[in-house]
Design a protein around this motif. Sequence first.
Motif, mmCIF file in Angstrom:
data_model
loop_
_atom_site.group_PDB
_atom_site.id
_atom_site.type_symbol
_atom_site.label_atom_id
_atom_site.label_comp_id
_atom_site.label_asym_id
_atom_site.label_seq_id
_atom_site.Cartn_x
_atom_site.Cartn_y
_atom_site.Cartn_z
ATOM 1 N N ASP A 2 47.280 -0.308 31.860
ATOM 2 C CA ASP A 2 47.297 0.362 30.549
ATOM 3 C C ASP A 2 45.917 0.928 30.198
ATOM 4 O OD1 ASP A 2 49.957 -0.242 30.316
ATOM 5 O OD2 ASP A 2 49.662 -1.975 28.983
ATOM 6 N N MET A 3 44.874 0.143 30.499
ATOM 7 C CA MET A 3 43.523 0.616 30.175
ATOM 8 C C MET A 3 43.156 1.833 31.032
ATOM 9 S SD MET A 3 41.195 -2.721 29.438
ATOM 10 C CE MET A 3 39.891 -1.677 28.862
ATOM 11 N N ARG A 4 43.529 1.808 32.297
ATOM 12 C CA ARG A 4 43.214 2.945 33.160
ATOM 13 C C ARG A 4 43.944 4.193 32.663
ATOM 14 N NH1 ARG A 4 43.881 0.552 37.406
ATOM 15 N NH2 ARG A 4 41.713 0.228 38.030
ATOM 16 N N LYS A 5 45.213 4.022 32.238
ATOM 17 C CA LYS A 5 45.977 5.160 31.706
ATOM 18 C C LYS A 5 45.338 5.677 30.420
ATOM 19 C CE LYS A 5 50.579 6.381 29.991
ATOM 20 N NZ LYS A 5 51.951 5.877 29.709
ATOM 21 N N PRO B 33 35.426 7.042 30.450
ATOM 22 C CA PRO B 33 35.118 6.398 31.739
ATOM 23 C C PRO B 33 34.948 4.892 31.625
ATOM 24 C CG PRO B 33 33.216 7.621 30.920
ATOM 25 C CD PRO B 33 34.360 7.987 30.029
ATOM 26 N N ASP B 34 34.499 4.418 30.435
ATOM 27 C CA ASP B 34 34.317 2.970 30.261
ATOM 28 C C ASP B 34 35.648 2.237 30.395
ATOM 29 O OD1 ASP B 34 31.658 3.306 29.924
ATOM 30 O OD2 ASP B 34 31.715 3.196 27.724
ATOM 31 N N CYS B 35 36.739 2.847 29.967
ATOM 32 C CA CYS B 35 38.062 2.205 30.086
ATOM 33 C C CYS B 35 38.429 2.024 31.557
ATOM 34 C CB CYS B 35 39.117 3.054 29.374
ATOM 35 S SG CYS B 35 39.050 2.945 27.582
ATOM 36 N N ALA B 36 38.134 3.051 32.353
ATOM 37 C CA ALA B 36 38.442 2.944 33.773
ATOM 38 C C ALA B 36 37.622 1.841 34.429
ATOM 39 C CB ALA B 36 38.189 4.278 34.468
ATOM 40 N N ASP B 37 36.339 1.728 34.025
ATOM 41 C CA ASP B 37 35.481 0.680 34.585
ATOM 42 C C ASP B 37 35.987 -0.696 34.187
ATOM 43 O OD1 ASP B 37 32.937 -0.186 35.903
ATOM 44 O OD2 ASP B 37 32.531 -0.919 33.864
ATOM 45 N N CYS B 38 36.370 -0.830 32.930
ATOM 46 C CA CYS B 38 36.908 -2.112 32.450
ATOM 47 C C CYS B 38 38.214 -2.442 33.168
ATOM 48 C CB CYS B 38 37.122 -2.031 30.938
ATOM 49 S SG CYS B 38 37.605 -3.610 30.192
ATOM 50 N N ASP C 41 39.002 -1.582 36.174
ATOM 51 C CA ASP C 41 38.671 -2.033 37.530
ATOM 52 C C ASP C 41 38.240 -3.497 37.530
ATOM 53 O OD1 ASP C 41 39.286 0.433 38.546
ATOM 54 O OD2 ASP C 41 37.193 1.152 38.538
ATOM 55 N N ARG C 42 37.408 -3.868 36.499
ATOM 56 C CA ARG C 42 36.972 -5.263 36.430
ATOM 57 C C ARG C 42 38.154 -6.193 36.186
ATOM 58 N NH1 ARG C 42 32.701 -3.251 33.145
ATOM 59 N NH2 ARG C 42 33.594 -4.341 31.350
ATOM 60 N N LEU C 43 39.068 -5.772 35.319
ATOM 61 C CA LEU C 43 40.266 -6.580 35.066
ATOM 62 C C LEU C 43 41.105 -6.720 36.333
ATOM 63 C CD1 LEU C 43 41.571 -5.423 31.553
ATOM 64 C CD2 LEU C 43 40.869 -7.734 32.234
ATOM 65 N N GLN C 44 41.184 -5.638 37.101
ATOM 66 C CA GLN C 44 41.949 -5.669 38.340
ATOM 67 C C GLN C 44 41.338 -6.672 39.325
ATOM 68 O OE1 GLN C 44 44.783 -4.020 38.843
ATOM 69 N NE2 GLN C 44 45.036 -4.923 40.894
#
Length: 499
Positions: A250-253, A261-266, A268-271
């Motif tokens: 959901d965050m990546r979307k 870009p911070d959402c995508a980084d977060c 990735d960390r969650l993943q």
Amino acid sequence: MKTTDVPGNDSGSNADAPEGSSGPRSENDVCFISPEARAEFVDRRIRGKMDDYARYDFSPSQVRALNIFFDLSQEFRGRELFYDTCLYIPRIMFGLESCLYVLEDEDTFVLAARSSGFGEELPNMRGWDEQVGPNVAHSEGYLFLPVRCNPDYNDLLPFLPPDNIIGNFVFKTGPDLSDSDRLFMEKYVNRVGFQLHNRLLRDRNREHLGFIRNLVEDIGHNVIVPNMYFKLYFNQLRRMINSLKTVSADMRKLGREKLEPDCADCADRLQAVHGNMKEKFDEIYRHYVQTSMFLETLLRRRHFEEGRYVLEKRPCNLRSQVVEPQLSRYMPRLEERGVELDMTLGGAPPDQVIRIVVDIGLLSQVFANLFSNAVKYTRQATLPDGRTGRFMSYGWKLVKNHFSTGVDGIRMYVFTTGKPLSLLDPMEVFQAGFRAMNEPDEAGTGHGLFFVRQVVELHRGEVGYAAREYGNEFYFILPLELEGAPSPVLPPRCPDPSR
């Protein structure tokens, strides 16, 4: 006071072995290897008894007293009635008053009973002294006779009795007691000791059985039932971990839609957190499944009720349900010890599926014991291809008509490199308490392979050991019982005299 050994006193045993005889004094002193050996031993004991009684030359009344004691000691179950029988046979038949002390602990004798005419001259409790001790003592009109237990079974008592003595029998006698009368009293007390020992063991066994029954209830209430709830908690935790993956997606979307870009980084960390947590969860859950199976298998109520392991067989995939779960448990420990899994040394085809009917929990523990031994005892060897290291392999194969015509077997084994064991008999390793002398530094109890043997033989199978060129192979063969097929008819198993 005079302390003496009564003629014919069988010091150290109340089993009345022939005085002066050679050879084994009891059945535990000899390993019977044939019916002929047993028959010879019993024949010798009977003839020795005949000689003993001819030498004793007991009177008809004395022989009758021994017979009455034997009959009533079998008839009366209560301890108090037994004590009264011991005391009142001499009183009624010979006019002898007496009392009986029983060893309460290593240092204390307690007065268990006294005949009605004995009086109260002696104390109710006393310790070891010149009268109450390992020898017969005649003092001040009293004859003190040690009551001895059967030394072959004294380790089953609540404590180890000093000098195999569990009590003291006191007769009130006159000063002119004859040697023949003293001999009869000593033999009579020998029989009292044997029967008293049996009753002490029976009482202790009742206590053990009562404790086991309560323990089974406690295990069911406090171990098995709560353990079932862990599965619920694991399922809840799995759902939470899986939710992290959804949050990450959901965050990546959201990051793509909002160009953040911070959402995508977060995300990735969650993943990454999700992946690590799932890996640890899967490992813990595998251990939980195996531990639960072992607990529920070993602590079955029927094991305790019947006093032996009881099989609960069902169909299974040998590789996926029995062998591989145990191998996955031990692979990290094998790798820590530098042991490589090398199926070129032998093994089952990787795509072979074997479905058999076995007790999954107990057979899994058989492989757990074999893999555990592989961790401890695999040693370095140089293989034919020149490689040097520690190697292990495992596998199985069908053995046609192994048990009888039409009854196939499945042979399963674990091979490890190292120096082959030096054994006079390959079955030594499967005896209780066996420890290999060439590996004294490895911790162990000597019970693992004995457990393997118990479980395999419960399945009507057989165990074995084979020294190979590069190491040691432990194997077992089970009757091949297939799902939906009738149980194989096996020939009767010959009893093993070494067990």
